[in-house]
Design an enzyme around this catalytic site. Structure first.
Site, PDB file in Angstrom:
ATOM      1  N   LYS A  58     -42.519  21.157  -0.053  1.00  0.00           N
ATOM      2  CA  LYS A  58     -42.214  22.346   0.454  1.00  0.00           C
ATOM      3  C   LYS A  58     -43.476  23.102   0.475  1.00  0.00           C
ATOM      4  O   LYS A  58     -43.544  24.255   1.291  1.00  0.00           O
ATOM      5  CB  LYS A  58     -41.068  23.101  -0.457  1.00  0.00           C
ATOM      6  CG  LYS A  58     -39.831  22.387  -0.431  1.00  0.00           C
ATOM      7  CD  LYS A  58     -38.851  22.494  -1.716  1.00  0.00           C
ATOM      8  CE  LYS A  58     -37.838  21.600  -1.749  1.00  0.00           C
ATOM      9  NZ  LYS A  58     -36.998  21.927  -2.693  1.00  0.00           N
ATOM     10  N   GLN A 102     -36.552  24.699  -8.611  1.00  0.00           N
ATOM     11  CA  GLN A 102     -36.343  23.099  -8.334  1.00  0.00           C
ATOM     12  C   GLN A 102     -35.249  22.190  -9.345  1.00  0.00           C
ATOM     13  O   GLN A 102     -35.620  22.412 -10.790  1.00  0.00           O
ATOM     14  CB  GLN A 102     -37.697  22.241  -8.140  1.00  0.00           C
ATOM     15  CG  GLN A 102     -37.649  20.951  -7.863  1.00  0.00           C
ATOM     16  CD  GLN A 102     -37.311  20.596  -6.421  1.00  0.00           C
ATOM     17  OE1 GLN A 102     -37.634  21.548  -5.432  1.00  0.00           O
ATOM     18  NE2 GLN A 102     -36.227  19.615  -6.147  1.00  0.00           N
ATOM     19  N   ASP A 125     -32.898  28.967  -1.801  1.00  0.00           N
ATOM     20  CA  ASP A 125     -31.980  27.946  -1.662  1.00  0.00           C
ATOM     21  C   ASP A 125     -30.658  28.110  -1.132  1.00  0.00           C
ATOM     22  O   ASP A 125     -29.691  27.301  -0.858  1.00  0.00           O
ATOM     23  CB  ASP A 125     -32.078  27.081  -2.916  1.00  0.00           C
ATOM     24  CG  ASP A 125     -32.849  26.054  -2.909  1.00  0.00           C
ATOM     25  OD1 ASP A 125     -33.129  25.350  -1.726  1.00  0.00           O
ATOM     26  OD2 ASP A 125     -33.406  25.391  -3.984  1.00  0.00           O
TER      27      ASP A 125
END
Lengths: 286, 286
Positions: A58, A102, A125
């Site tokens: 990322k 994460q 997200d």
């Protein structure tokens, strides 16, 4: 693979490149016109190698598109309070437009509480309940990246969605459920199958669009798909150092119109959508 | 109707009575143990006769179960700012635990913005994006009342959900989408059909559980349902002063295991769940 079958491979990397090029242009415009550099903060708790790799991928993508990225590695022993404090700090920072926690988190931490603590406007997200709820009622802003990548690929390959029978195998919060919501929002007839479904093949055989996200190696065989189906393989599993999708790609491709490979399919698209989200979040503050 | 068929009628009023009895007991306990009387505020903008009737029915239900209820009738010409001001005031009031904005609103008002302004903790109707998102990810607290009533009826009639094929006809935000989410959460295999579905009967014929919410009079005929299906008719339409459901009840009942009538089916259950929500919201403040 025959040349004909080669033409049926959905090139996830090419879709991702196109998305990233758009994001890059948007980032440059935002910088030059408003003086804003989109910023992403990632939070990585503990030392899980797979999680570390995902975060690294990322950050690399951020570098490619010109998004500022910083990582906040926290020790395995992090307490919920420490995690929530960091999220609060990041929520308040003007130079950070996207926050990515994460997953998974170590067992002592409450994932849902932590995700709910992220400002929905910075929820890169798209997992915050507010954003999930907007998605369910048809307002798609920050939404889960993997299903949104699938939608983008459908658009890139000019696949009609409305009125088509879309079958989703797997009902996770991360893929299956938001994927179903996005396809219903686009007026597909949607069936959601999963481990409790009596006869999954009855559904997959009828699918014009098939999205599989189970993590079961080669669950979907040639005789389970419809001639001319468009198939997205979201699953990934490892065996003896080799990665496998949920779809028996080599055989299924003979029957499908289009199918994503693993790797090089859904994965790159997901990360490019994450980049898009950070840009969107930054644009909203301009 | 034969006696045998009579036994197949899902008695929505009886289910509602049972829910209301539980709510009444809960209200009394909350009053005596914590000194809290649950309170519902309804907001009714304009003079739509159907909306007025719905609000009246809800107030009557509050009276039956011991919930304090107050109505805030606003003129048809209400501005968005006035509406938002009222919602803000009600959000802040300690004696009001549930806020219900009766829909639809007059054209000059932004429904979504108004619904989003309601404190999710007081969102008696369960329509706030935060609550919808919680529902999608499997955390069912305040959720849309009609589909929750259907789930309650399935429980009351001891109908297994897991592994069953549930088919929903209609993909509205109020019924179809949240109904699908609730059934997926309970591990049904769920298909969502709607006006863009090519052959709805192909799906309805396979449904173990069928929920129809389209507003199309007698859309579902006997030849469209599976022998032994459990059927919920959420639709309602009026013709020459008579109300009709979406299911051709008289004929479908011959084939079904259970079916809700219109009226006397889903309607009363919905209102009883609303009462349950006000109690739940009040209990959370205790």
């Amino acid at each position: 693979m025959s040349d004909e079958d080669q033409n049926k491979v959905i090139d996830g990397r090419a879709v991702a490149k196109k998305v990233e090029a758009e994001v890059k242009a948007g980032v440059e415009e935002l910088k030059s016109e408003k003086g804003i550099t989109p910023g992403l903060a990632t939070i990585l708790v503990g030392d899980d190698p797979a999680s570390k790799m995902y975060v690294r991928l990322k950050h690399k993508a951020c570098d490619r598109v010109g998004i500022y990225a910083e990582d906040h590695p926290l020790p395995e022993s992090t307490t919920q309070e420490e995690l929530l404090d960091l999220i609060k700090t990041l929520n308040a920072r003007e130079d950070i437009h996207g926050i990515l926690l994460q997953l998974p988190l170590p067992g002592q931490l409450n994932e849902q509480e932590a995700m709910n603590a992220i400002d929905p406007a910075k929820d890169a997200d798209g997992f915050h309940p507010f954003n999930m709820g907007q998605l369910l009622i048809g307002i798609e802003e920050l939404v889960p990246c993997t299903p949104k990548g699938v939608i983008r690929a459908l658009e890139e390959y000019n696949i009609d969605i409305q009125g088509k029978h879309a079958v989703i195998v797997g009902h996770s919060n991360v893929v299956g459920k938001p994927m179903a919501a996005m396809l219903v929002n686009r007026n597909a007839t949607v069936s959601v199958c999963h481990v409790f479904t009596e006869d999954t093949s009855k559904f997959t055989k009828e699918a014009d669009i098939l999205v599989v996200a189970t993590g079961v190696k080669h669950l979907i065989k040639e005789d389970m798909v419809k001639e001319g189906a468009v198939i997205f393989d979201v699953g990934i599993s490892e065996e003896n150092g080799k990665v496998y999708g949920d779809v028996d790609f080599e055989n299924v491709i003979k029957k499908a119109a289009l199918v994503t490979p693993v790797p090089g399919g859904v994965g790159p698209m997901t990360i490019s959508i994450l980049m898009q989200h950070v840009l969107m979040a930054a644009q909203k503050t301009a």
